[in-house]
Design a protein around this motif. Structure first.
Motif, PDB file in Angstrom:
ATOM      1  N   ASP A 151      -8.677   2.625   4.975  1.00 12.96           N
ATOM      2  CA  ASP A 151      -7.733   2.919   4.085  1.00 12.96           C
ATOM      3  C   ASP A 151      -6.769   3.909   3.425  1.00 12.96           C
ATOM      4  O   ASP A 151      -5.742   3.744   2.947  1.00 12.96           O
ATOM      5  CB  ASP A 151      -7.718   1.448   3.216  1.00 12.96           C
ATOM      6  CG  ASP A 151      -7.743   0.387   3.981  1.00 12.96           C
ATOM      7  OD1 ASP A 151      -7.458  -0.146   5.145  1.00 12.96           O
ATOM      8  OD2 ASP A 151      -8.257  -1.258   3.065  1.00 12.96           O
ATOM      9  N   PRO A 152      -7.403   4.695   2.371  1.00 13.78           N
ATOM     10  CA  PRO A 152      -7.092   5.516   2.193  1.00 13.78           C
ATOM     11  C   PRO A 152      -6.072   6.826   2.933  1.00 13.78           C
ATOM     12  O   PRO A 152      -5.223   7.405   2.225  1.00 13.78           O
ATOM     13  CB  PRO A 152      -8.153   6.568   1.330  1.00 13.78           C
ATOM     14  CG  PRO A 152      -9.321   5.174   1.239  1.00 13.78           C
ATOM     15  CD  PRO A 152      -8.838   4.600   2.778  1.00 13.78           C
ATOM     16  N   PRO A 160       6.696  -1.552  12.838  1.00  5.75           N
ATOM     17  CA  PRO A 160       6.428  -2.034  12.030  1.00  5.75           C
ATOM     18  C   PRO A 160       6.647  -3.923  12.942  1.00  5.75           C
ATOM     19  O   PRO A 160       6.442  -4.718  11.584  1.00  5.75           O
ATOM     20  CB  PRO A 160       7.071  -1.922  10.440  1.00  5.75           C
ATOM     21  CG  PRO A 160       7.940  -0.983  10.942  1.00  5.75           C
ATOM     22  CD  PRO A 160       7.634  -0.258  12.246  1.00  5.75           C
ATOM     23  N   GLY A 161       8.174  -4.073  12.886  1.00  7.07           N
ATOM     24  CA  GLY A 161       8.343  -4.934  13.669  1.00  7.07           C
ATOM     25  C   GLY A 161       7.946  -5.002  15.083  1.00  7.07           C
ATOM     26  O   GLY A 161       8.062  -6.750  15.513  1.00  7.07           O
ATOM     27  N   LYS A 180      -1.446  -2.091   6.140  1.00  4.43           N
ATOM     28  CA  LYS A 180      -1.543  -1.179   5.674  1.00  4.43           C
ATOM     29  C   LYS A 180      -0.765   0.089   6.790  1.00  4.43           C
ATOM     30  O   LYS A 180      -1.447   1.508   5.627  1.00  4.43           O
ATOM     31  CB  LYS A 180      -2.984  -1.238   5.048  1.00  4.43           C
ATOM     32  CG  LYS A 180      -3.092  -2.296   4.214  1.00  4.43           C
ATOM     33  CD  LYS A 180      -4.532  -2.044   4.126  1.00  4.43           C
ATOM     34  CE  LYS A 180      -5.219  -3.601   3.209  1.00  4.43           C
ATOM     35  NZ  LYS A 180      -7.028  -2.903   2.653  1.00  4.43           N
ATOM     36  N   GLY A 181      -1.000  -0.199   7.708  1.00  2.08           N
ATOM     37  CA  GLY A 181      -0.247   1.321   8.149  1.00  2.08           C
ATOM     38  C   GLY A 181      -1.334   1.183   9.103  1.00  2.08           C
ATOM     39  O   GLY A 181      -2.111   0.797   9.402  1.00  2.08           O
TER      40      GLY A 181
END
Length: 313
Positions: A151-152, A160-161, A180-181
């Motif tokens: 995550d970091p 994103p869609g 979160k990416g």
């Protein structure tokens, strides 16, 4: 003086820099005490800090093998090594150092998890081969039980869609990415534009003239590259080691992320420089490139982006 890690932890709140030979100092590091090694070792290509000891390639690799053997002793079973290397060049012949280093680490029981490509825009230009614009970071673990904090270090989703296809059952129609990416790619593949954008590169500018972190060191390691490794592979208060610390970038990253650390360098000038930079970080005066900042590109109209008149004749 050989220092003990426990003594450093008790007496020094910030990562500490020791002026000493790495081979000697590593003998004083307790076994299985280091969570992460982040290092860019000398490449044996005649830089100022290498001129007192001219080695053949085989001699250099023998020396580095002894260093890796010491690291195998001090790294925890849950620990990792990030070994950033470039190329050894002699008489125009190039040896990618990640190739022999892979075998060196493997012989000590380390497991390669990723070969990360670090691309940068500037460097020495070549006339008889393509100009080198990348180096590699070899991430090894000591065992199958290791830390990996994704995550970091996630990067923004490019699409994103995007949603799962109808054939995905209960996931059909739902967003396919992670809010979160996405997981950063471990490589950059020079192919079509689509592939370039779909495989984000670890694109961190190298430290050249104009970079806010630039010092007199000829092969400076950017803080952000060390920071990504430390974020992903350690937790707060873990211990980070760099046996060839140079300007102290790895230890500055460790301090920034609230990790403990020990940096070693045999050159008195660079050891002092690294210590001074950590002190500057501590008092808030160290100039650093903000992590995550996109690499700057010239914009239309800028003088440096215009084709010189001499080229148009």
């Amino acid at each position: 003086m050989i220092l003990n890690i426990e003594e450093i932890v008790q007496q020094v709140p910030l990562p500490m820099i020791v002026k000493d030979d790495a081979s000697r100092q590593l003998k004083g590091v307790p076994a299985k005490s280091v969570d992460l090694v982040v290092c860019s070792p000398p490449y044996n290509i005649g830089k100022i800090y290498e001129r007192d000891r001219k080695l053949s390639l085989s001699e250099y690799l023998d020396w580095q093998s002894s260093i890796v053997a010491d690291l195998a002793t001090v790294v925890k079973p849950t620990g990792s090594v990030c070994w950033q290397v470039g190329n050894y060049i002699k008489d125009g012949a190039l040896t990618p150092l990640d190739i022999p280093f892979y075998e060196i680490f493997r012989s000590q029981g380390f497991i390669l998890r990723n070969r990360i490509i670090w691309r940068f825009n500037f460097g020495r230009n070549s006339d008889r081969r393509f100009s080198g614009r990348y180096e590699t970071v070899l991430w090894f673990t000591k065992s199958d039980s290791y830390k990996f904090n994704l995550d970091p270090v996630r990067v923004p989703q490019l699409y994103p869609g995007k949603r799962h296809a109808k054939s995905k059952g209960s996931s059909a129609g739902l967003p396919s990415g992670n809010p979160k990416g996405k997981n950063p790619s471990d490589y950059w593949e020079f192919s079509a534009e689509r592939d370039f954008f779909e495989n984000p590169v670890w694109e961190i500018p190298n430290v050249k003239a104009g970079h806010p972190e630039k010092t007199e060191h000829p092969c400076q390691f950017p803080i952000e590259l060390a920071e990504r490794c430390i974020l992903a592979l350690t937790d707060e208060n873990d211990f980070v080691l760099d046996p060839f610390v140079g300007t102290g970038a790895s230890m500055i990253a460790a301090a920034k992320l609230r990790r403990r650390g020990l940096g070693i360098d045999k050159d008195a000038g660079f050891a002092k420089l690294a210590s001074d930079r950590i002190a500057d970080f501590s008092n808030g005066t160290l100039k650093m490139r903000p992590s995550g900042t996109p690499v700057r590109r010239p914009v239309a109209g800028e003088k440096v982006a215009k084709i010189p008149e001499e080229w148009q004749m």
